[in-house]
Design a protein around this motif. Structure first.
Motif, short mmCIF file in Angstrom:
data_model
loop_
_atom_site.label_atom_id
_atom_site.label_comp_id
_atom_site.label_asym_id
_atom_site.label_seq_id
_atom_site.Cartn_x
_atom_site.Cartn_y
_atom_site.Cartn_z
N ALA A 1 0.84 -1.29 -0.13
CA ALA A 1 0.12 -0.02 -0.14
C ALA A 1 0.97 1.23 0.04
O ALA A 1 0.45 2.25 -0.65
N PHE A 2 1.97 1.23 0.65
CA PHE A 2 2.96 2.35 0.62
C PHE A 2 4.34 2.13 -0.17
O PHE A 2 5.12 2.55 -0.05
N GLY A 3 3.99 1.10 -1.39
CA GLY A 3 5.08 0.96 -2.34
C GLY A 3 6.12 0.04 -1.77
O GLY A 3 5.67 -0.69 -0.89
N GLY A 4 7.49 0.10 -2.17
CA GLY A 4 8.25 -0.74 -1.60
C GLY A 4 9.67 -0.63 -2.10
O GLY A 4 9.94 0.38 -2.86
N GLY A 5 10.55 -1.37 -1.64
CA GLY A 5 12.23 -1.07 -2.12
C GLY A 5 12.52 0.28 -1.52
O GLY A 5 12.27 0.84 -0.63
N GLN A 6 13.49 0.83 -2.34
CA GLN A 6 14.29 2.10 -2.07
C GLN A 6 12.92 3.26 -2.05
O GLN A 6 13.40 4.38 -1.55
N ARG A 7 11.97 3.12 -2.67
CA ARG A 7 10.84 3.86 -2.77
C ARG A 7 9.75 3.86 -1.87
O ARG A 7 8.63 4.46 -2.26
N PHE A 8 9.84 3.17 -1.10
CA PHE A 8 8.85 3.00 -0.09
C PHE A 8 8.58 4.38 0.53
O PHE A 8 9.32 5.07 0.73
N CYS A 9 7.27 4.68 0.55
CA CYS A 9 6.82 5.96 0.88
C CYS A 9 7.39 6.59 2.22
O CYS A 9 7.28 5.92 3.40
N VAL A 10 8.22 7.63 2.20
CA VAL A 10 8.84 8.28 3.59
C VAL A 10 7.69 8.64 4.45
O VAL A 10 7.97 9.05 5.64
N GLY A 11 6.61 9.19 3.88
CA GLY A 11 5.39 9.57 4.61
C GLY A 11 4.49 8.54 5.37
O GLY A 11 3.41 8.82 6.08
N ALA A 12 4.61 7.30 5.10
CA ALA A 12 3.81 6.25 5.60
C ALA A 12 3.67 6.17 6.98
O ALA A 12 2.36 6.31 7.50
N ASP A 13 4.49 6.66 7.72
CA ASP A 13 4.41 6.58 9.33
C ASP A 13 3.71 7.66 9.82
O ASP A 13 2.95 7.67 10.54
N PHE A 14 3.92 8.74 9.06
CA PHE A 14 3.34 9.87 9.46
C PHE A 14 1.55 9.96 8.98
O PHE A 14 0.87 10.34 9.83
N ALA A 15 1.37 9.29 7.99
CA ALA A 15 0.10 8.93 7.69
C ALA A 15 -0.67 7.76 8.66
O ALA A 15 -1.72 8.36 9.09
N LYS A 16 0.08 6.86 8.92
CA LYS A 16 -0.57 5.98 10.09
C LYS A 16 -0.82 6.77 11.45
O LYS A 16 -1.66 6.64 12.15
N LEU A 17 0.34 7.44 11.96
CA LEU A 17 0.22 8.01 12.72
C LEU A 17 -1.08 9.00 12.93
O LEU A 17 -1.74 9.31 13.93
N GLN A 18 -1.46 9.91 12.17
CA GLN A 18 -2.44 10.83 11.88
C GLN A 18 -3.82 9.93 12.07
O GLN A 18 -4.73 10.43 12.89
N MET A 19 -3.73 8.75 11.38
CA MET A 19 -5.11 8.06 11.35
C MET A 19 -5.26 7.30 12.61
O MET A 19 -6.25 7.41 13.30
N ALA A 20 -4.36 6.80 13.37
CA ALA A 20 -4.47 6.09 14.56
C ALA A 20 -4.94 7.25 15.74
O ALA A 20 -5.65 7.02 16.40
N VAL A 21 -4.46 8.41 15.66
CA VAL A 21 -4.68 9.38 16.66
C VAL A 21 -5.84 10.15 16.48
O VAL A 21 -6.70 10.54 17.38
N PHE A 22 -6.23 10.29 15.33
CA PHE A 22 -7.76 10.78 14.82
C PHE A 22 -8.69 9.68 15.48
O PHE A 22 -9.72 10.07 16.06
N LEU A 23 -8.60 8.32 15.23
CA LEU A 23 -9.53 7.41 15.47
C LEU A 23 -9.57 7.45 17.04
O LEU A 23 -10.67 7.08 17.76
#
Length: 499
Positions: free
Chosen positions: A422-444
């Motif tokens: 869902a956030f890509g893979g390899g060298q181009r794994f999304c650097v903002g993935a953890d930021f997105a997950k954190l926002q979703m978890a805190v909002f919920l």
């Protein structure tokens, strides 16, 4: 005379027939995957972009999987493409970044993202920019953002609960964009004379649409939105140069410091394209993820009940009930992470990614891919990695269209794997993935501990192939403390009404 005219017509017919034949049967030193190249120049572009209302694998891909198998060839606007729905090949394509493959986007997307955007840069320059971004979205920085994210979520939901109804698609986008823009460029909509956010309204729709830049089309609106945003960012950059902050407070300050270095590889053009892409990608995934999560939870009271219990337990075990979330509490949100994994698996906000073959590639010899047939990817051809086909494959996920967060039990917060990209893979794994997950978890957390909600109208989805809610998603929020005092025995104080 008529003999000459007949000869010309016959000659043209032969040329056209030969051209069509050559187009549909491209040369290859090995064996091409099966498939159809469609019409010359146009290819199968129209079929690919045809809208559909299913959560399932896009019909364009699903129909060809049945006909040709997990790997097939096609073409989009004159571009020869290999479509891969095979998890092993997809994984290898990501792992071979910079060797057999390189990141690539169609010309139409490069026009929108910018010719010097981080997604199309390679080698040292890409690595350097990625490290710059990680300074903002890395583990340590996210810890420091936790209280800000909680404050933003709390303030927004409180405001929503005072309204008769809320159109959640726009509301979540506004909320996440406001937080992201503040961290990146200290942008505050309430204090700004220009609305930066509104230029992104139709961006995803235009990003994955037929690239015809005619006034009125989604693609044209997307290009116009980019121009406005770039003008605003350029103006902000010039203003920041004239009046620099004494202390580095946002990402813009770090970029300006980098531009001052004598040996920097960064240019203003690259910096502005970087800002543009970060503003879009860092808020779009989280905003759409939140919207989809609320929609799925609305339709699945059992999942909502377990999610609520997890977060109420956090509050009960806290020494000071009025204290804010801690990093340890965030990391303890096991079921929440399962909800997030399942949401992004079903949402497929980014349905596909592209890579270009650096040379002719024999899948069996060069990539060690175990296929029934030994296929070749010609040099210069593009591989479209179909993420939705992997995420919705019944071989990988039982009943793949069901919202089932329990399928992730014991698997932790998933990164990238062969069956989850869902956030890509390899060298181009999304650097903002953890930021997105954190926002979703805190909002919920802020949502389910204090509020319930009721779906009013909308919620229908459309893919073109990007995910949209064409009629929005209109919701009414209720404060649970108020409802409990009003009727302590009412279950509706905790969970949404079901239609």
């Amino acid at each position: 005379m008529w003999h000459f005219s007949l000869c010309v017509v016959l000659a043209l017919a032969v040329v056209v027939t030969h051209s069509v034949y050559m187009w549909r049967n491209p040369k290859c030193s090995g064996k091409l995957p099966p498939g159809s190249m469609g019409w010359p120049l146009l290819g199968e572009t129209i079929q690919f972009f045809a809208p559909n209302c299913t959560w399932d694998i896009p019909p364009f891909v699903k129909e060809r999987m049945k006909r040709y198998g997990s790997i097939f060839r096609t073409s989009f606007i004159g571009l020869p493409v290999i479509v891969s729905t095979d998890p092993d090949l997809n994984y290898m394509v990501f792992q071979q970044e910079g060797q057999l493959f390189q990141s690539w986007y169609p010309y139409s997307l490069r026009q929108i993202y910018g010719k010097q955007n981080v997604s199309t840069l390679h080698g040292y320059l890409h690595k350097h920019l990625k490290n710059m971004v990680l300074n903002l979205f890395g583990h340590g920085s996210l810890k420091n953002m936790l209280s800000d994210i909680e404050s933003v979520a709390t303030r927004n939901i409180e405001a929503w609960a005072r309204q008769e109804t809320v159109e959640l698609q726009g509301a979540t986008a506004d909320m996440v964009f406001g937080l992201t823009a503040k961290k990146l460029i200290s942008y505050d909509l309430e204090k700004s004379s220009e609305n930066l956010r509104e230029n992104f309204d139709a961006f995803l729709e235009g990003l994955l649409s037929v690239p015809v830049a005619i006034p009125g089309t989604a693609y044209y609106k997307c290009l116009q939105g980019r121009k406005k945003v770039m003008r605003m960012l350029k103006k902000m950059l010039e203003e920041r140069k004239r009046n620099p902050n004494k202390v580095n407070t946002d990402f813009f300050d770090h970029v300006l410091e980098e531009l001052k270095q004598a040996d920097t590889v960064l240019t203003e053009e690259i910096a502005l394209d970087l800002m543009f892409v970060l503003l879009f990608t860092s808020f779009e995934t989280a905003a759409m993820g939140l919207l989809v999560a609320i929609k799925l939870l609305t339709d699945n009271p059992r999942a909502l009940k377990e999610l609520t219990e997890e977060h109420e337990k956090i509050l009960k075990e806290r020494e000071n009930p009025k204290a804010g979330l801690t990093w340890e509490e965030y990391k303890s949100m096991t079921f929440t992470f399962q909800i997030i994994n399942e949401t992004v698996r079903l949402a497929n906000v980014v349905p596909a990614v592209f890579r270009k073959a650096q040379r002719g590639i024999n899948m069996y010899l060069d990539m060690d891919i175990a296929l029934d047939v030994d296929y070749t990817i010609p040099s210069g051809w593009v591989v479209m990695v179909s993420l939705s086909a992997v995420h919705l494959d019944p071989v990988n996920y039982k009943d793949p269209l069901d919202f089932n967060p329990w399928r992730w039990e014991g698997m932790g917060m998933k990164g990238a794997s062969k069956n989850f990209m869902a956030f890509g893979g390899g060298q181009r794994f999304c650097v903002g993935a953890d930021f997105a997950k954190l926002q979703m978890a805190v909002f919920l957390h802020c949502l389910v501990t204090k509020y319930r909600w009721q779906s009013i109208k909308g919620g229908e989805t459309l893919r073109t192939p990007g995910l949209q809610f064409p009629n929005g998603f209109h919701v009414k929020f209720f404060n649970k403390d108020y409802e409990k005092n009003k009727d302590p025995k009412s279950e509706l104080a905790y969970y949404p009404k079901q239609k």
